[in-house]
Design an enzyme around this catalytic site. Structure first.
Site, PDB file in Angstrom:
ATOM      1  N   TYR A  35       6.516   8.012  15.846  1.00 54.13           N
ATOM      2  CA  TYR A  35       6.002   7.165  14.764  1.00 54.13           C
ATOM      3  C   TYR A  35       5.652   8.024  13.551  1.00 54.13           C
ATOM      4  CZ  TYR A  35       3.355   3.707  12.193  1.00 54.13           C
ATOM      5  OH  TYR A  35       2.933   2.868  11.215  1.00 54.13           O
ATOM      6  N   ASP A  36       4.931   9.108  13.825  1.00 50.99           N
ATOM      7  CA  ASP A  36       4.515   9.976  12.723  1.00 50.99           C
ATOM      8  C   ASP A  36       5.705  10.575  11.986  1.00 50.99           C
ATOM      9  OD1 ASP A  36       1.536  11.241  14.386  1.00 50.99           O
ATOM     10  OD2 ASP A  36       1.929   9.401  13.279  1.00 50.99           O
ATOM     11  N   LYS A 104       4.744 -37.232   4.868  1.00 50.23           N
ATOM     12  CA  LYS A 104       3.654 -36.401   5.378  1.00 50.23           C
ATOM     13  C   LYS A 104       4.305 -35.084   5.794  1.00 50.23           C
ATOM     14  CE  LYS A 104      -0.175 -36.583   8.659  1.00 50.23           C
ATOM     15  NZ  LYS A 104       0.077 -35.348   9.409  1.00 50.23           N
ATOM     16  N   GLU A 159       1.721 -28.514   0.424  1.00 49.53           N
ATOM     17  CA  GLU A 159       2.093 -28.001   1.725  1.00 49.53           C
ATOM     18  C   GLU A 159       3.081 -26.853   1.534  1.00 49.53           C
ATOM     19  OE1 GLU A 159       0.444 -29.760   3.953  1.00 49.53           O
ATOM     20  OE2 GLU A 159       1.384 -29.475   5.916  1.00 49.53           O
ATOM     21  N   LYS A 285       2.463 -42.334  11.768  1.00 50.19           N
ATOM     22  CA  LYS A 285       3.130 -41.300  12.569  1.00 50.19           C
ATOM     23  C   LYS A 285       4.406 -41.881  13.151  1.00 50.19           C
ATOM     24  CE  LYS A 285       1.142 -37.825  13.982  1.00 50.19           C
ATOM     25  NZ  LYS A 285       1.231 -36.439  13.492  1.00 50.19           N
ATOM     26  N   CYS A 377      29.049 -10.039  29.320  1.00 45.33           N
ATOM     27  CA  CYS A 377      29.740  -8.831  29.773  1.00 45.33           C
ATOM     28  C   CYS A 377      29.748  -8.670  31.284  1.00 45.33           C
ATOM     29  CB  CYS A 377      29.080  -7.604  29.141  1.00 45.33           C
ATOM     30  SG  CYS A 377      27.432  -7.305  29.782  1.00 45.33           S
ATOM     31  N   CYS A 399      27.177  -3.950  26.339  1.00 49.93           N
ATOM     32  CA  CYS A 399      27.461  -5.388  26.301  1.00 49.93           C
ATOM     33  C   CYS A 399      28.212  -5.699  25.015  1.00 49.93           C
ATOM     34  CB  CYS A 399      26.160  -6.169  26.339  1.00 49.93           C
ATOM     35  SG  CYS A 399      26.445  -7.940  26.275  1.00 49.93           S
TER      36      CYS A 399
HETATM   37 ZN   LIG Z   1      25.839  -8.318  28.374  1.00 51.83          ZN
END
Ligand SMILES: [Zn+2]
Length: 640
Positions: A35-36, A104, A159, A285, A377, A399
């Site tokens: 990571y570093d 709605k 929304e 609804k 595969c 695959c």
């Molecule tokens: Zn596969």
């Protein structure tokens, strides 16, 4: 430059994924040093190119603190609407008053504030009293104006949604798919990584104006439309007319019903509210109608990433006018909950009249079987636990459905480094069945004549590509190991291995890996050790054949073409990374650079770990505009 920016983007994505796995899922996908390394590489590339993505991990503190948003109090409490599924109740409610009907919307409710005509704040609904400040993410909502005419101060409710089209597009790129655009919109807006908001086309649809108020709400929305806001789809007429005209499939955004609202603002105010809802509107609804049918098969499809998705296949059923035979089953846990079995009678519906879904299973025979082989595969499969649900994956690295990703990684600059084999070209060669494994790359020349004939290729570019492939036969052990996409084995781990065996000593490595305990190497744990052994056990024939295609070179790993000729360095102060000054000088000279004793206008870089010191060399460098870099910066420079 273009490649560096590409790399920056890749690093951003990778680090984001790693830090989410670490902080968000508590399930690290790479070691700390790996990571570093990536982080340092990103930081140095950003410094060099001046290109920094919004939300780059170098720019903010990592960690997925989901309550990491500022709390903001709403101007007036955000209440729900009273709901019914009965049209008669709607009519009773409306009496003879003037009303209009609107969709709605089914997304994430959002309040936006403007001051002097400028967008200043976006807030989520939260608990109705306080919301979360999501201002920065709002700046990436594609249809939200950042500035409006006439320097107005306004506050609107609406929304935040993702259209059905966009939902399908985004889901097709994700390994773990979202069940509904609402989750996707919420996940996007509340993600602390703003890049994500940028890439997904969020929309903001206004349904109410808090400031100013308009005497006639319907006309008010029309006025907001005129100054550039997208307002909710609406209509007037009788209740029946509205229900008829406002079908969910007519609308591009997800909805879960209709809102009937009194048009007159004064009348609305006079009706007041309960603690739950305002008395000026009511929601209708939609009811999902369930249809019985027989499950005839569960099909499994391997995606590009190797995730294997289950699909229910049932006897044709007419779902509100659409003959349907398939519905997604999402993942293994979903099937387990339904206790499915072939021949079971299931009830299916179209969620919000759009997506076919299996609602329940009346038989519950629970006789379904988990595939033991990848449908693409025929390789072995494994069950993983992702965010609490079980998913099926193909474990064969070769695959067919995963091949493109592997090959793209194999040819990248830090791996085997073959210029000219873009993802597009690789895909073309895969489609032509020329590429099945890495080794096939080194036999592409057998297709030279056919390649000349491919549209857009031409003799010159084909020859150049084949030449680049030949050149890539000279490589080093670290590049080779890295190119194989062995789980958990990244660049720095590959380098550690190569350092131990010698970068040119692929044979030595191949002869000993079987008995070698990788945990004796720095930063190697048990899982990495197991990953190495598993990989080479499963692939030793392929690896040995592939190794024969290469000549492994000793000496400095300088295939990336780092060239320091024409560059003059001055070194001052104490060193932490290089053993001594001679070693650093050698590193510079090996790459063609020069080292001189004093800073002058000909100096390109002053290497000094104390970049802030007031030493005479630092002062001189600052005067002349010579960049002062640390040892780490230098290492990053030659690492690229
Ligand atoms: Zn596969």
């Amino acid at each position: 430059m273009e490649n560096k920016i590409k790399r920056i983007k890749w690093l951003n994505g990778m680090l984001q994924k790693a830090s989410y796995a670490y902080y968000g899922l508590d399930n690290p996908i790479m070691g700390d040093t790996e990571y570093d390394d990536l982080y340092d590489e990103l930081q140095s590339l950003e410094g060099e190119t001046g290109y920094i993505l919004a939300g780059s991990p170098t720019q903010k503190v990592q960690g997925y603190v989901l309550d990491g948003f500022k709390k903001v109090t709403h101007t007036k409490p955000m209440l729900s609407a009273n709901k019914t599924k009965d049209i008669k109740e709607i009519k009773r409610f409306l009496e003879n008053n003037d009303f209009y009907c609107s969709y709605k919307l089914d997304g994430l409710t959002l309040i936006v504030r403007y001051k002097d005509g400028n967008f200043v704040q976006g807030i989520t609904r939260g608990n109705g009293i306080d919301g979360e400040d999501v201002t920065e993410a709002c700046r990436f909502i594609r249809n939200l104006p950042m500035q409006i005419p006439d320097k107005q101060d306004i506050e609107l409710r609406g929304e935040c949604v993702i259209s059905w089209d966009e939902f399908k597009r985004i889901n097709s790129t994700l390994e773990t798919q979202y069940a509904h655009p609402r989750n996707l919109a919420a996940g996007t807006l509340r993600n602390l990584d703003l890049n994500i908001a940028k890439e997904r086309n969020l929309s903001f649809i206004v349904f109410e104006s808090v400031v100013p108020t308009f005497p006639n709400k319907y006309d008010g929305l029309t006025k907001l439309n005129e100054i550039g806001f997208e307002c909710v789809g609406r209509c007037t007429g009788s209740v029946e007319d509205c229900v008829e005209a406002m079908q969910p499939e007519f609308y591009p955004y997800p909805t879960d019903g209709l809102i009937f609202e009194l048009n007159d603002t004064e009348l609305s105010k006079s009706l007041g509210s309960t603690s739950h809802h305002e008395n000026c509107r009511i929601a209708l609804k939609w009811e999902d109608e369930l249809y019985e049918t027989k499950l005839v098969d569960i099909k499994w499809n391997t995606s590009k990433s190797g995730l294997i998705n289950p699909i229910a296949v049932f006897d044709p059923v007419d779902l509100d006018g659409a003959i349907t035979t398939r519905a997604t089953l999402h993942n293994i846990s979903y099937i387990e909950n339904l206790k499915l079995g072939i021949g079971d009678i299931v009830r299916v519906y179209r969620a919000n009249m759009v997506i076919p879904k299996v609602h329940d299973n009346l038989t519950q025979s629970n006789t379904w079987e988990l595939p033991t082989k990848c449908p693409s595969c025929g390789g072995s499969v494994e069950v993983r636990n992702e965010n609490g649900s079980k998913t099926l994956h193909c474990s064969n690295p070769y695959c067919f459905s995963k091949l493109l990703g592997k090959l793209t990684h194999f040819v990248n600059k830090n791996a085997i480094n073959i210029d000219g084999l873009s993802e597009q070209t690789l895909q073309k060669f895969i489609d032509l069945r020329w590429l099945r494994t890495f080794i096939d790359i080194y036999h592409l020349s057998e297709h030279k004549t056919e390649m000349y004939k491919i549209e857009g290729f031409g003799k010159k570019s084909v020859d150049k590509l084949l030449e680049n492939i030949e050149k890539s036969r000279n490589t080093t052990l670290d590049r080779f190991i890295y190119s194989l996409s062995i789980p958990l084995i990244g660049r720095s781990a590959s380098k550690t291995i190569a350092k131990y065996f010698g970068v040119g000593n692929a044979e030595g490595f191949y002869d000993t890996w079987n008995d070698f305990d990788f945990t004796t190497l720095e930063d190697f744990g048990d899982t990495m050790n197991k990953s190495m052994h598993d990989y080479f056990k499963d692939n030793y024939v392929m690896v040995s054949k592939l190794m024969n295609e290469f000549t492994f070179l000793n000496g400095e790993d300088n295939k990336a073409g780092v060239d320091l000729s024409d560059k003059t360095f001055v070194i001052t102060g104490s060193l932490n990374c290089y053993k001594n000054r001679e070693e650093l000088v050698r590193a510079i000279e090996q790459l063609g650079g020069k080292v001189s004793g004093s800073v002058s206008s000909k100096t390109n870089y002053l290497i000094n770990n104390d970049t802030e010191s007031n030493s005479s060399k630092n002062k001189k460098a600052k005067e002349l505009g010579v960049p002062i870099i640390s040892e780490k910066d230098f290492i990053n420079m030659i690492k690229i």
